[in-house]
Design a protein around this motif. Structure first.
Motif, PDB file in Angstrom:
ATOM      1  N   GLY A  13       0.806  -1.211   0.000  1.00  0.00           N
ATOM      2  CA  GLY A  13       0.000   0.000   0.000  1.00  0.00           C
ATOM      3  C   GLY A  13       0.836   1.257   0.000  1.00  0.00           C
ATOM      4  N   SER A  62      -3.095  -0.901  -6.161  1.00  0.00           N
ATOM      5  CA  SER A  62      -1.737  -1.283  -5.766  1.00  0.00           C
ATOM      6  C   SER A  62      -1.269  -2.517  -6.529  1.00  0.00           C
ATOM      7  N   ARG A 108       0.793   3.342  -3.405  1.00  0.00           N
ATOM      8  CA  ARG A 108      -0.104   4.477  -3.173  1.00  0.00           C
ATOM      9  C   ARG A 108      -1.513   4.281  -3.696  1.00  0.00           C
ATOM     10  N   TYR A 127       2.341   6.371  -9.502  1.00  0.00           N
ATOM     11  CA  TYR A 127       2.269   6.359  -8.045  1.00  0.00           C
ATOM     12  C   TYR A 127       3.276   7.332  -7.445  1.00  0.00           C
ATOM     13  N   SER A 139      -1.840   2.835   2.356  1.00  0.00           N
ATOM     14  CA  SER A 139      -1.668   3.734   1.213  1.00  0.00           C
ATOM     15  C   SER A 139      -1.859   5.194   1.617  1.00  0.00           C
TER      16      SER A 139
END
Length: 508
Positions: A65, A75, A69, A504, A244
């Motif tokens: 996570g 993910s 992100r 991400y 995340s």
């Protein structure tokens, strides 16, 4: 794309993670499992399972996570586009669980009210099934809506969706900062009272006296891994989603150890409280402790009301505290469970958090009405058994095998975690996830499938719960298969363009 939500403090994240892990099963499942599998001796395989499976998988999911992100589907998609379905599988398992978990919390709300006047009377079993749940239909029949269950169910969803609408920092974090400390204080009061009751010593002796002969049995070790697995909120998208929202500098491994040991500490506390109360009940009835040991719904809503009836003073108050504890433990878990599909839907379809909460939570709350009918308990029992046995554990096995064996991502994830953590990962972590956990979970799943398929086709043995083949097929096997099928279907749709463009980027 709007900036990703973030926890306000490290303590807020840990309380939320611990709050997710500490649920109804900690109170009514762990004590009975420990007692049935060697008492004090059970803590040896239990601790081994925590160190070799529970915490390693927590670290794995926290790292997934944090590194990628996103919600579980996002993910997994960012790790490898071919594994997005695995994230959705966990999300749909969480969705199914949320539909019936909310109803049990509703029962606890009702019983918190009943406690003040001991409304359940002396026949607590008859009160639960006949007077409260109005269970007068056959399995597979819904009957009519039960107002006493439906009204608190509405309250549960109003609270849960209200917290989710407020967001991560102002909603989930703030709620857990209230719920978890309050839960611990309430439960400590209950435990302190329980250990001072006549006969508490007999109960604690039964709970802690080790039977070392049992730990040579493979079934006991499987039970230990199963308890760790089902109690830590791993393998159904929660911990990936929660992590995340962590800031860039976050101690992954420390957070995992704190969460794991925090959850286990509460389970031990629950065991002390439950068996002190069971020892008191056995003394009052003039029987041995093993004759009153129970687990699950029966322990919470049948046995504990019986125990509360026998309390020498302030029955109503301690009854309220017990069921209020169940409400708080349940709500903190339900919020985390629901957050998985709120985050997944919001990111996949590029809609606002508000719309995702209203859609995802709305659909879940409507489905949960099924479990508030006269036949709701039968549907709940079958769905819970199959989604737990063939959902969570199976997802966990596939998740570990895919990440460790097929994608060979452990080294990259280890480097990410080590770069921000005080406790470095080493060969211990890779050995646990690459060898020990897959073998144990694989054996668990093989044994479960063998046992249940044997029951399915062996008429004298019968199905789980004695249910008919048809009922088990559509309320059990279909529910477990539904989670996987929908997960695959959701992964077919392409991601919102903004999500793919964003990749991400780590938050500052």
């Amino acid at each position: 794309m709007e900036k990703r939500a973030q926890w306000g403090t490290r303590a807020g994240f840990i309380l939320a993670a611990v709050g997710s892990a500490i649920g109804l099963g900690n109170i009514w499942r762990f004590p009975a499992v420990a007692y049935d599998n060697g008492g004090g001796a059970f803590f040896i395989p239990y601790l081994f399972a925590l160190i070799t499976a529970g915490i390693p998988i927590l670290i794995l999911e926290f790292t997934l996570g944090h590194k990628f992100r996103g919600s579980a589907p996002l993910s997994f998609f960012r790790m490898n586009k071919k594994t997005e379905w695995l994230g959705w599988w966990g999300v749909i398992v969480a969705f199914v669980i949320s539909t019936y978990y909310a109803v049990i919390i509703g029962w606890a709300i009702s019983y918190s009210y009943f406690a003040f006047n001991l409304s359940w009377g002396s026949d607590t079993e008859g009160f639960l099934f006949n007077d409260y749940l109005k269970l007068t239909v056959d399995p597979g029949q819904t009957g009519s809506l039960v107002p006493g269950v439906f009204i608190p169910l509405i309250a549960v969803w109003v609270i849960t969706l209200g917290v989710l609408l407020a967001g991560v920092k102002k909603g989930i974090e703030r709620a857990n900062k209230i719920f978890i400390p309050t839960l611990i204080v309430l439960f400590l009061i209950i435990v302190i009272r329980a250990v001072t009751l006549p006969g508490a010593g007999e109960g604690l002796s039964a709970f802690f006296t080790p039977n070392f002969d049992t730990i040579m049995s493979g079934s006991v070790w499987v039970a230990a891994y199963g308890q760790i697995f089902f109690s830590l909120s791993i393998a159904f998208a929660i911990m990936i989603t929660y992590s995340s929202y962590l800031p860039k500098k976050s101690d992954i491994t420390n957070n995992a150890f704190i969460t794991g040991f925090g959850n286990s500490s509460f389970e031990l506390l629950a065991g002390i409280g439950v068996f002190s109360a069971l020892g008191f009940m056995a003394t009052q009835q003039g029987v041995s402790v093993d004759e009153v040991v129970s687990g699950g719904v029966g322990l919470a809503f049948v046995v504990f009301p019986q125990i509360i009836n026998e309390f020498p003073a302030l029955n109503g108050l301690f009854g309220f505290l017990f069921f209020a504890s169940l409400v708080l433990a349940g709500l903190s878990s339900l919020i985390s469970i629901s957050e998985t599909y709120v985050a997944g839907i919001s990111e996949k379809f590029g809609i606002s958090r508000t719309k995702a909460v209203l859609f995802g939570g709305g659909v879940a709350s409507i489905i949960s009405i099924l479990f508030a009918t006269q036949g709701g308990l039968f549907f709940l029992d079958a769905a819970d058994y199959f989604i737990n046995q063939f959902g969570i554990a199976f997802v966990g096995l596939v998740e570990v095998v895919v990440v460790a064996w097929f994608l060979r991502q452990l080294t990259d994830l280890e480097n990410h975690a080590n770069g921000i953590s005080d406790i470095p990962l080493n060969y211990w972590w890779k050995a646990c996830l690459g060898v020990i956990t897959p073998l144990v979970l694989g054996y668990m799943m093989f044994d479960l499938f063998k046992t249940n398929l044997y029951k399915e086709f062996d008429t004298p043995t019968g199905n789980y719960g004695g249910y008919t083949d048809g009922f088990i097929l559509y309320s059990g096997w279909f529910v477990a298969g539904f989670a996987l099928l929908v997960g695959i279907l959701f992964s077919v749709k392409k991601w919102d363009a903004k999500v793919e463009q964003e990749k991400y980027k780590e938050v500052s």
